[in-house]
Every structure is written in C-alpha cells, then in structure tokens.
Write a protein that holds these residues in place. Structure first.
Motif, PDB file in Angstrom:
ATOM      1  N   ARG A  98      18.435  23.089  64.260  1.00 19.74           N
ATOM      2  CA  ARG A  98      17.753  21.704  64.245  1.00 19.74           C
ATOM      3  C   ARG A  98      18.962  20.580  63.885  1.00 19.74           C
ATOM      4  O   ARG A  98      18.232  19.383  63.969  1.00 19.74           O
ATOM      5  N   SER A  99      19.812  20.782  63.481  1.00 24.09           N
ATOM      6  CA  SER A  99      20.830  19.703  62.852  1.00 24.09           C
ATOM      7  C   SER A  99      20.171  18.815  61.841  1.00 24.09           C
ATOM      8  O   SER A  99      20.087  17.468  61.778  1.00 24.09           O
ATOM      9  N   ILE A 100      19.259  19.453  60.842  1.00 27.70           N
ATOM     10  CA  ILE A 100      18.549  18.879  59.774  1.00 27.70           C
ATOM     11  C   ILE A 100      19.130  19.340  58.656  1.00 27.70           C
ATOM     12  O   ILE A 100      19.061  20.709  58.335  1.00 27.70           O
ATOM     13  N   GLY A 101      19.215  18.424  57.727  1.00 30.24           N
ATOM     14  CA  GLY A 101      19.751  18.981  56.427  1.00 30.24           C
ATOM     15  C   GLY A 101      18.739  18.729  55.150  1.00 30.24           C
ATOM     16  O   GLY A 101      17.767  17.869  55.571  1.00 30.24           O
ATOM     17  N   LEU A 102      18.707  19.610  54.182  1.00 30.93           N
ATOM     18  CA  LEU A 102      17.456  19.597  53.129  1.00 30.93           C
ATOM     19  C   LEU A 102      18.128  19.647  51.789  1.00 30.93           C
ATOM     20  O   LEU A 102      18.815  20.482  51.625  1.00 30.93           O
ATOM     21  N   ALA A 170      27.658  17.980  54.314  1.00 35.03           N
ATOM     22  CA  ALA A 170      28.613  18.895  54.912  1.00 35.03           C
ATOM     23  C   ALA A 170      28.658  19.245  56.296  1.00 35.03           C
ATOM     24  O   ALA A 170      29.555  19.061  56.751  1.00 35.03           O
ATOM     25  N   PRO A 171      27.472  19.605  56.641  1.00 40.57           N
ATOM     26  CA  PRO A 171      27.454  20.011  58.182  1.00 40.57           C
ATOM     27  C   PRO A 171      27.442  18.757  59.017  1.00 40.57           C
ATOM     28  O   PRO A 171      27.090  18.950  60.360  1.00 40.57           O
ATOM     29  N   ARG A 172      27.147  17.736  58.514  1.00 37.89           N
ATOM     30  CA  ARG A 172      26.880  16.464  59.234  1.00 37.89           C
ATOM     31  C   ARG A 172      25.573  16.463  60.094  1.00 37.89           C
ATOM     32  O   ARG A 172      25.653  16.291  61.350  1.00 37.89           O
TER      33      ARG A 172
END
Length: 368
Positions: A98-102, A170-172
């Motif tokens: 999803r390109s979503i950080g948590l 970090a994963p942008r």
C-alpha cells in the motif's frame, strides 16, 4: 557506524517519492451485529497535509487507521490511494503493497536489534547496502544517526518515538499513519517531540494521518481535523472552523470547557441566568442550549450585567479558575480570568458576557 557514513547520510535529500491523497468512501465496520464501530464515514487526507482524527475512546479513530493500513477490513465502503482502490468490494491490497507507513502507540521497537537494524527492518526490497544507506538517511532526518549502533533500551521515550518515525519514513511511504504517537510521553517532553515530529513530516512531504484524543494536540499539528463520535464523522475542517463554528454541543465541548444552560426561545432570545442570548435562527418556542466558554466572562468589582458571588478560586499561573454562584443557575458558573483582574478580597462581583465565547444550539437537533 563510521563517521563518513553519517556525513554521507546527512548530505542526501530524503524526501518521499510522492505525496498521495488517501480517501475513505462510506466506510462501515463492525465486530458483530451489536458492535458497530464505524458508520458511513467519508473523509480524505489531501496530498502533503496532516489530518488529525480526533475523538474520545471508542469513537472509531484507530479502527479507521487500521483499515487504511490494511490491518483491518471494512464491512462496506472503499479506501482509495490517489483515486486507486486499495480496499473495497473488488480489491484488498495487503499492508506491504500500500505504500503506507504506520507508527504504533508503543513504538514497537525490537529490543534485540540495533537502532540501525530496527530502522532498516522493513526495507526488504533493497539490497543490504541500499537498506543500510536508506536507514542512515532516515536516522539522520530525525537527528539520531549517532545512535545507529546502540540498542533501544539506552534511548529516552522521545528518542524511541523518533526511531519509530524514522523506521516508518525509511521506505518513503506516500502516506504515514500515526496512532496516538505522543501519549506515552510526559507533558514537557511531549511538546518538544511533537514539534520535532511535525517539522519532520513537513520536510518529508508525506501525507500524514494522526490519531489523538487531545483537542489541543490536534490543533497544534493538523492542517485539518476530523472529529469522530460513536463511529460517525461529526465535523471536519481547519482548527479555527471547528472551534469557532462547532456543528453541535459535542463538538463545542471537545474544544472548550463550557457552562451549559437550557432554555426556550421567546421573542428572538433565550433567557439564561447569565443574560439574554439573541437567537435569530431558531424559531420562537423551540428548545435551545446556550454554551458559554470559561473564557467568556469579563469580571469587575464595580460594574457589569450580572451579579455573582465567588465560591472558589484556584491560582493556575497566568489565569485563575473561579466558580461563582449566579441567581437562577442550578450549578456553579465557572470562568477562567486573568490573574490580577480581581483583588484577593473580592467576593461579590459583576459579570459581563463576551459574545464571541457564547454558542447557541437548537436542542432537538443535538443528536451527535
């Protein structure tokens, strides 16, 4: 970590690839027939903005965040990232797609891994050297690259929060989700870490959704606030919109302490113990609720509109918290006044209303 690595990391721009729009469309969720947690919530976080989900415990804030992350599935409705459906009737992307950080409430750092390894934990798509480089960039962004070889137990709560933020960035990701990220910090540290976090979010340009139950925190951080109650969206908008023009008594009370008076409109006004309140938009005969913020009173020992007797006063530094007895009021009336506005011996005084701190609602429409 070598000095050269830290210097290289600090020279690299670590902006996200893009800022995305995350939208919820008619989201419903339940844990069973008698446990409905979200009720037809439609809401969007615009590219690059900080949206705060605000509300009391049990209002559905964290559930909505978990649905966005892909940890929870909605019963009905859709989640869209840049108008592309990522969760709905036809598709359900797993969290890693999803390109979503948590950022979790408890930071969720691995105690047996170094700070650097914690940050690069999710960078599985990169080679070992690339993952190390990106992790160093993220640590540099939060000012903790010098702790790369240390372990979480040597860090303060605020530093651990910043490591968790670095790991999420970090994963942008296109969108960053934060669940009560400052709740475990003491009040003085919280202000500093919150300001640092907001600066990092602005610099990274990621769209961010932050869950909080603290109205002041939401106002400090958010471009827009979405206020939830019992799984429903009560009101959304900029902080000043929700504060100055609350949709109902619940919204007003979430942003201010209030004195509340019930009455009925007669000849265009509501008669209350603290004065007659104009009500041009409510029909004569209708029940109305008048709410007065604690900052809504001018006080004087010599003149004013309403007589009052001081029952108690508490020194709070810049202001005093007072309770008054007012004729016709069933409960003491409370006020926050500037220290020094009344003499130490004052007892029988006068009150005048500050009209900008008076709110009026039609009682029968107060449903949320």
């Amino acid at each position: 970590m070598k000095n050269g690595e830290a210097q290289t990391a600090s020279r690299v721009t670590a902006g996200v690839t893009f800022a995305a729009r995350l939208a919820f469309e008619n989201i419903c969720h339940s844990f069973g027939p008698e446990a409905e947690t979200l009720r037809d919530v439609s809401l969007a976080a615009e590219p690059g903005e900080v949206l705060c989900l605000l509300g009391p415990s049990g209002s559905g804030k964290t559930t909505l965040l978990r649905i966005a992350a892909g940890i929870e599935s909605q019963s009905t409705g859709r989640v869209l990232l840049n108008d592309r459906e990522i969760a709905g009737p036809s598709v359900f992307l797993p969290p890693e797609k999803r390109s979503i950080g948590l950022v979790f409430q408890d930071f969720a750092l691995f105690p047996h891994l170094t700070i650097l390894d914690n940050v690069r934990f999710g960078l599985t798509a990169l080679s070992g050297e690339e993952a190390r480089r990106e992790a160093l960039i993220a640590l540099s962004r939060v000012g903790l690259e010098h702790y790369a070889g240390s372990y979480p137990h040597v860090l303060s709560g605020g530093e651990q929060q910043r490591v968790a933020l670095a790991r999420a960035l970090a994963p942008r990701p296109a969108v960053l989700l934060m669940d009560e990220p400052f709740s475990g910090l003491d009040s003085r540290l919280k202000d500093n870490v919150r300001a640092e976090t907001l600066a990092i979010l602005r610099e990274s340009r990621a769209t961010a959704i932050v869950v909080t139950h603290d109205a002041e925190e939401a106002m400090r951080m958010a471009d827009r606030i979405a206020l939830l109650r019992d799984g429903r969206l009560v009101q959304s908008g900029r902080a000043e919109e929700l504060y100055l023009s609350p949709a109902n008594l619940f919204a007003a009370g979430f942003f201010s302490e209030l004195n509340v008076f019930d009455g009925r409109v007669a000849n265009g006004v509501v008669d209350t113990p603290v004065g007659k309140i104009p009500s041009p938009d409510i029909a004569d005969g209708a029940k109305a609720t008048v709410a007065v913020r604690l900052t809504g009173f001018e006080v004087s020992e010599t003149e004013g509109e309403i007589e009052a007797r001081i029952l108690s006063r508490r020194f709070l530094g810049v202001v005093e918290l007072l309770e008054f007895a007012v004729s016709g009021a069933e409960k003491p009336v409370r006020a926050r006044i500037r220290c020094g506005a009344l003499s130490a011996k004052a007892r029988d005084i006068w009150l005048s209303l500050r009209k900008s701190d008076v709110l009026l609602f039609e009682t029968q429409r107060e449903s949320a």
